[in-house]
Enzyme design. Sequence first.
Site, short mmCIF file in Angstrom:
data_model
loop_
_atom_site.label_atom_id
_atom_site.label_comp_id
_atom_site.label_asym_id
_atom_site.label_seq_id
_atom_site.Cartn_x
_atom_site.Cartn_y
_atom_site.Cartn_z
N ASP A 159 -3.90 -6.18 -4.28
CA ASP A 159 -2.70 -6.75 -4.87
C ASP A 159 -1.58 -6.97 -3.85
OD1 ASP A 159 -2.40 -3.97 -4.73
OD2 ASP A 159 -0.90 -3.95 -6.32
N ASP A 184 0.30 -5.13 -1.85
CA ASP A 184 1.49 -4.32 -1.58
C ASP A 184 1.31 -3.40 -0.38
OD1 ASP A 184 -0.28 -2.79 -3.02
OD2 ASP A 184 1.13 -2.19 -4.58
N ARG A 185 0.07 -3.26 0.08
CA ARG A 185 -0.14 -2.37 1.23
C ARG A 185 -0.79 -3.11 2.38
NH1 ARG A 185 -3.19 2.63 -0.77
NH2 ARG A 185 -3.32 2.00 -2.93
N ARG A 195 -5.56 2.88 -15.11
CA ARG A 195 -6.79 2.39 -14.46
C ARG A 195 -8.02 3.00 -15.11
NH1 ARG A 195 -4.76 2.23 -8.14
NH2 ARG A 195 -2.86 1.17 -8.76
N ASP A 217 -4.40 -4.66 0.75
CA ASP A 217 -5.18 -4.24 -0.40
C ASP A 217 -5.21 -5.40 -1.41
OD1 ASP A 217 -2.64 -4.07 -1.52
OD2 ASP A 217 -3.04 -2.21 -2.60
N LYS A 275 6.35 -1.80 -2.59
CA LYS A 275 5.88 -1.89 -1.22
C LYS A 275 5.39 -3.31 -1.00
CE LYS A 275 1.84 0.80 -2.73
NZ LYS A 275 2.24 1.05 -4.13
N GLU A 281 4.97 5.14 2.37
CA GLU A 281 4.01 6.20 2.08
C GLU A 281 2.91 6.18 3.12
OE1 GLU A 281 3.43 7.03 -2.35
OE2 GLU A 281 3.31 4.86 -2.24
N SER A 287 -0.09 6.01 2.59
CA SER A 287 -1.24 5.24 2.12
C SER A 287 -1.09 3.75 2.45
CB SER A 287 -1.39 5.43 0.61
OG SER A 287 -0.17 5.14 -0.04
N SER A 305 -5.36 -2.32 -7.81
CA SER A 305 -4.97 -2.18 -6.42
C SER A 305 -6.16 -2.01 -5.47
CB SER A 305 -3.99 -1.02 -6.29
OG SER A 305 -3.26 -1.13 -5.13
N HIS A 306 -6.24 -0.86 -4.79
CA HIS A 306 -7.29 -0.68 -3.79
C HIS A 306 -8.66 -0.36 -4.39
CE1 HIS A 306 -5.57 3.19 -4.81
NE2 HIS A 306 -6.73 3.74 -4.49
C1 VG1 Z 1 -2.46 6.10 -4.21
C2 VG1 Z 1 -1.63 6.36 -2.96
C3 VG1 Z 1 -0.15 6.31 -3.30
C4 VG1 Z 1 0.14 4.93 -3.91
C5 VG1 Z 1 -0.74 4.70 -5.12
C6 VG1 Z 1 -0.54 3.32 -5.72
O1 VG1 Z 1 -2.19 7.09 -5.18
O2 VG1 Z 1 -1.95 7.61 -2.38
O3 VG1 Z 1 0.61 6.53 -2.14
O4 VG1 Z 1 1.49 4.84 -4.29
O5 VG1 Z 1 -2.12 4.83 -4.76
O6 VG1 Z 1 -0.79 2.35 -4.76
P1 VG1 Z 1 -3.07 8.41 -5.39
O7 VG1 Z 1 -2.43 9.13 -6.53
O8 VG1 Z 1 -4.47 7.97 -5.61
O9 VG1 Z 1 -2.99 9.19 -4.10
V1 VG1 Z 1 -1.07 0.75 -5.24
O10 VG1 Z 1 -1.27 -0.14 -3.89
O11 VG1 Z 1 -2.15 0.98 -6.42
O12 VG1 Z 1 0.13 0.34 -6.21
CO CO Z 2 -1.79 -2.00 -4.17
#
Ligand code: VG1
Ligand code: CO
Length: 570
Positions: free
Chosen positions: A294, A296-297, A27, A292, A393, A380, A382, A121-122
């Site tokens: 994409d 998955d959450r 990213r 989010d 997820k 998780e 998150s 993602s987010h």
């Molecule tokens: C965050 C979350 C983690 C999740 C990751 C990818 O990572 O805390 O639980 O697996 O995003 O999510 P970090 O290292 O910023 O805490 V996703 O929806 O981008 O695939």
């Molecule tokens: Co995501």
Amino acid sequence: METNPIPVLTVQTTPFDDQRPGTNGLRKKTAVFESKKNYLQNYIQSVLSSIDLRDRQGCTMVVGSDGRYFSRAATEVIVQMSAANGIGRLVIGHNGILSTPAVSCIIRKIKAIGGIILTASHNPGGPAGDFGIKFNVANGGPSPDTVMDRIYQVSRTLEEYAICPDLHIDLSRLGRQDFDLENKFKPFRVEIVDSVEIYLNMLRGIFDFGAIKSLLTGPEQLKIRIDAMNGVMGPYVRRILCDELGAPANSAVNCVPLEDFGGQYPNPNPTFAVSLMDSMKGGEFGFGAAFDADGDRCMILGQNGFFVNPSDSLAVMAANLSCVPYFRQVGIRGFARSMPTSTALDRVAKAMKVALYETPAGWRFFGNLMDSGRCSFCGEESFGTGSDHIREKDGLWSVLVWLSIIAVRKQGVEEIVRDHWAKLGRNYYCRFDYEGVDPRAAYYLMRDLEAVITDKAFTNQKFAVGSNVYSVEKTDNFEYIDPVDGSVSRNQVSSRLLIIFTDSSRIVFRLSGSGAGVGTTIRIYAESYERDPERHSRETQVVLGPLIAIALKISDIHERTGRRGPTVIT
Ligand code: VG1
Ligand code: CO
């Protein structure tokens, strides 16, 4: 078929030293991918080169995006480079759109060698936002550490990449498009598939669609509000929840994927899904969810905006999996959660007498557990939950699990959660995020904190805050040994320090690994367990106040970062 074969070119380039994938993919700010010459091409070449040449020749890969800005241009480059690198067939979502769980599903269904998902993602999107590239492997899950290392190693010495710049596809036309390439015997094939269909068919085999449809349309109809946050989930929500399962059209909001997500953070939590929080508070809807970018959450809400903490959602789902036909058929083998996720799931595992695995943050660690039949369900803190139906997820799947539980138990979200607490106790839980911290300050904070908490003197130390006294039982610089392949994850920057107190309260410190490389995010997690049902309605921040005070004190975080408080509290 094109008349003249399309030329394959080799282009000279120079390597970059910052293409190490983070918690899930690479990213960066969009501008880095868009404007830095060859930045995208180098990374895609590194991904493709990480696949053994014999496996790569003629293989099938899946490509999708969450629709964010720059995805179309990037998809075109991926197609041109895949063709030039010997990939035989690409399966791409209509207009490039596929959610992360849909990619995982398709990889498994068509036995592809892997898939590329264009998403951060987010993280926010748009020209000034973030862009990202995830690479999922043949089991449908995120690349394990070994693959990420390989990609990174290739990227550091890359001198050339292969591309067919004259190859152009039409992302809007469903069906096959074949191309003859220079010096290749077989044509290169692109297949544009409906973004939802294959994923929807999979869900049909997991859930009782009839029961969910009755819940959403019957005489005692459950009114739902689903917020796709202008991300990839819009088409999935409309087609699956509205068209298939009968939810009225006004149940679904923000369902047109926008390149910049409407300027909002596509992050499903109470801070960023504000409009959903507000509409739930009105009391009209009995169930709410947001995804989010994409897909998955997801965040789950009950009537009047009752917030289901993701760690609780994980535990409640685990305890009620028998409401889902899939689990009644295949049974439940084990559960897994990431280290910072609350231990509420552990209590369910104990009660159900199934194994519980604790992994570092990031979905990639669950893959081996599932592939080897050790784990059926995992998640998780998150807002990610999923099962062995795929290797990601899965936000919409999680919504359907919740709706299945509501349909079977004939109770509302809050009642189900409170009942769970009454049976197994409540794990109060919260997360503090300090975003955009100076990377050096974050590094030294973690280094010094590690020295403090791993010092012998720290064990048995007592902290008195107000009338509470917390005694340290154990500290840990978290280390994970994969029970399947024996690989060790140690000293990972993003999975780190854990303090457990004698009353089973926990504090966790870690650095985020999903940022775009500008500033560092420090995450602090606090958790405490309460058995007494009389004390299950307290304010989370009040209950966890003393633990947070300890966390702030031992890390000295405000002094070191110049902050007065966290950017986001979940
Ligand atoms: C965050 C979350 C983690 C999740 C990751 C990818 O990572 O805390 O639980 O697996 O995003 O999510 P970090 O290292 O910023 O805490 V996703 O929806 O981008 O695939
Ligand atoms: Co995501």
